[in-house]
Design a protein around this motif. Structure first.
Motif: not given
Length: 123
Positions: A11-18, A76-91
């Protein structure tokens, strides 16, 4: 208990993933789930956690205001909504589960782990 994590990608910086983490096998509301991540060459770190009973949520300072953890008990599901992603979130992101109501930020407290899903934030 088996955990299946998915939803990562590029995803590009500033983008989102769930991210999603589905638990199968024995489940209970007397449990806590966590998301951890490990970047190349770095230690694993706590990202977010949630209590299955009550839904109390906890976040690392680095993701507060950008990431949201939630759960769907029926699935039985846990989610992690990630917004405003930054390069340092790469992992590689891992979901984890432990019996008991305490959300620990140390991975050693968790008995069950998903296989990890890669998140890359890059333009």
């Amino acid at each position: 208990v088996q955990l299946q994590a998915y939803g990562g990608g590029l995803v590009q910086p500033g983008g989102s993933l769930r991210l999603s983490c589905v638990a199968s096998g024995r489940t209970s509301n007397d449990a806590a789930s966590g998301w951890f991540r490990q970047a190349p060459g770095k230690e694993r770190e706590f990202v977010a956690g949630i209590r299955w009973s009550g839904g109390n949520r906890y976040y690392a300072d680095s993701v507060k205001g950008r990431f949201t953890i939630s759960k769907d008990s029926a699935k039985n599901t846990v989610y992690l909504q990630m917004n405003s992603l930054k390069p340092e979130d790469t992992a590689v992101y891992y979901c984890a589960l432990r019996w008991g109501l305490t959300v620990h930020s140390t991975g050693d407290w968790y008995s069950y782990w998903g296989q990890g899903t890669h998140v890359t934030v890059s333009s």
